[in-house]
Design a protein around this motif. Structure first.
Motif, mmCIF file in Angstrom:
data_model
loop_
_atom_site.group_PDB
_atom_site.id
_atom_site.type_symbol
_atom_site.label_atom_id
_atom_site.label_comp_id
_atom_site.label_asym_id
_atom_site.label_seq_id
_atom_site.Cartn_x
_atom_site.Cartn_y
_atom_site.Cartn_z
ATOM 1 N N UNK A 68 39.050 36.862 36.651
ATOM 2 C CA UNK A 68 38.877 37.726 35.480
ATOM 3 C C UNK A 68 37.770 37.185 34.569
ATOM 4 N N UNK A 69 37.774 35.872 34.345
ATOM 5 C CA UNK A 69 36.765 35.262 33.483
ATOM 6 C C UNK A 69 35.363 35.393 34.082
ATOM 7 N N UNK A 70 35.246 35.209 35.401
ATOM 8 C CA UNK A 70 33.947 35.358 36.066
ATOM 9 C C UNK A 70 33.421 36.784 35.906
ATOM 10 N N UNK A 71 34.293 37.760 36.075
ATOM 11 C CA UNK A 71 33.881 39.158 35.933
ATOM 12 C C UNK A 71 33.514 39.450 34.472
ATOM 13 N N UNK A 72 34.308 38.950 33.559
ATOM 14 C CA UNK A 72 34.116 39.242 32.137
ATOM 15 C C UNK A 72 32.914 38.516 31.549
ATOM 16 N N UNK A 73 32.840 37.208 31.794
ATOM 17 C CA UNK A 73 31.830 36.361 31.141
ATOM 18 C C UNK A 73 30.638 36.024 32.026
ATOM 19 N N UNK A 75 29.129 33.874 35.562
ATOM 20 C CA UNK A 75 29.319 32.545 36.133
ATOM 21 C C UNK A 75 28.141 31.678 35.723
ATOM 22 N N UNK A 76 28.420 30.640 34.968
ATOM 23 C CA UNK A 76 27.394 29.718 34.491
ATOM 24 C C UNK A 76 26.675 29.076 35.670
ATOM 25 N N UNK A 77 25.365 28.971 35.566
ATOM 26 C CA UNK A 77 24.573 28.360 36.627
ATOM 27 C C UNK A 77 24.292 29.283 37.796
ATOM 28 N N UNK A 78 24.635 30.553 37.637
ATOM 29 C CA UNK A 78 24.363 31.524 38.700
ATOM 30 C C UNK A 78 23.695 32.757 38.091
ATOM 31 N N UNK A 79 23.348 33.689 38.945
ATOM 32 C CA UNK A 79 22.732 34.928 38.468
ATOM 33 C C UNK A 79 23.759 35.956 38.007
ATOM 34 N N UNK A 80 25.052 35.671 38.222
ATOM 35 C CA UNK A 80 26.082 36.641 37.852
ATOM 36 C C UNK A 80 26.250 36.696 36.343
ATOM 37 N N UNK A 81 25.999 37.866 35.819
ATOM 38 C CA UNK A 81 26.183 38.129 34.395
ATOM 39 C C UNK A 81 27.567 38.731 34.176
ATOM 40 N N UNK A 82 28.082 38.588 32.976
ATOM 41 C CA UNK A 82 29.380 39.144 32.640
ATOM 42 C C UNK A 82 29.338 40.653 32.459
ATOM 43 N N UNK A 83 30.486 41.266 32.671
ATOM 44 C CA UNK A 83 30.610 42.723 32.559
ATOM 45 C C UNK A 83 31.487 43.154 31.389
ATOM 46 N N UNK A 84 31.734 42.250 30.436
ATOM 47 C CA UNK A 84 32.626 42.588 29.325
ATOM 48 C C UNK A 84 32.126 43.767 28.509
ATOM 49 N N UNK A 85 30.838 43.988 28.462
ATOM 50 C CA UNK A 85 30.280 45.108 27.710
ATOM 51 C C UNK A 85 30.076 46.356 28.562
ATOM 52 N N UNK A 95 39.619 45.187 39.330
ATOM 53 C CA UNK A 95 38.738 44.410 40.200
ATOM 54 C C UNK A 95 39.392 43.100 40.639
ATOM 55 N N UNK A 96 40.148 42.475 39.751
ATOM 56 C CA UNK A 96 40.868 41.245 40.124
ATOM 57 C C UNK A 96 41.808 41.568 41.295
ATOM 58 N N UNK A 97 42.549 42.645 41.192
ATOM 59 C CA UNK A 97 43.458 43.047 42.280
ATOM 60 C C UNK A 97 42.668 43.390 43.541
ATOM 61 N N UNK A 98 41.531 44.037 43.369
ATOM 62 C CA UNK A 98 40.679 44.398 44.499
ATOM 63 C C UNK A 98 40.223 43.143 45.231
ATOM 64 N N UNK A 99 39.784 42.138 44.465
ATOM 65 C CA UNK A 99 39.348 40.871 45.047
ATOM 66 C C UNK A 99 40.494 40.232 45.825
ATOM 67 N N UNK A 100 41.685 40.285 45.274
ATOM 68 C CA UNK A 100 42.862 39.741 45.980
ATOM 69 C C UNK A 100 43.096 40.476 47.301
ATOM 70 N N UNK A 101 42.779 41.740 47.336
ATOM 71 C CA UNK A 101 42.967 42.532 48.543
ATOM 72 C C UNK A 101 41.927 42.266 49.618
ATOM 73 N N UNK A 102 40.902 41.476 49.304
ATOM 74 C CA UNK A 102 39.859 41.163 50.270
ATOM 75 C C UNK A 102 40.256 40.042 51.219
ATOM 76 N N UNK A 103 41.339 39.337 50.903
ATOM 77 C CA UNK A 103 41.743 38.188 51.713
ATOM 78 C C UNK A 103 41.985 38.598 53.153
#
Length: 105
Positions: A68-73, A75-85, A95-103
């Motif tokens: 959730x934090x990675x999606x929201x804020x 990931x520091x040191x990477x190109x992934x920007x947060x989606x909170x806005x 999306x957190x549940x979706x990611x869990x379903x990828x296992x």
């Protein structure tokens, strides 16, 4: 009986619509780096050394809150920007549940 059936049908349709919505969000915001299946076998995923979300080890090492934090804020040191806005709390939770379903099973 008809009322119960109508309620079950309405809930089923709502759940299906929500599943479609989160899949659309994944395709629009996540797929280009993480791929359809979360394996990150994309140009960006391989270049940025993004982890394979389908692996049990990845799933074990990433709590719902961490995802959730990675999606929201972002990931520091990477190109992934947060989606909170850009995404609602409900979309991020989905999306957190979706990611869990990828296992991989």
């Amino acid at each position: 009986m008809k009322t119960r059936f109508a309620l079950v049908l309405a809930l089923s349709v709502a759940a299906s619509a929500q599943a479609d919505d989160v899949a659309d969000v994944w395709k629009a915001k996540c797929k280009s780096c993480h791929g359809d299946d979360g394996k990150a076998k994309t140009k960006v995923g391989e270049r940025e050394k993004i982890g394979d979300m389908s692996l049990p080890e990845w799933q074990k090492n990433h709590s719902d809150e961490k995802i959730r934090q990675a999606i929201t804020e972002g990931v520091s040191g990477s190109k992934m920007k947060g989606y909170k806005d850009k995404l609602s709390t409900e979309e991020i939770d989905a999306l957190v549940k979706y990611v869990r379903g990828l296992q991989a099973k």
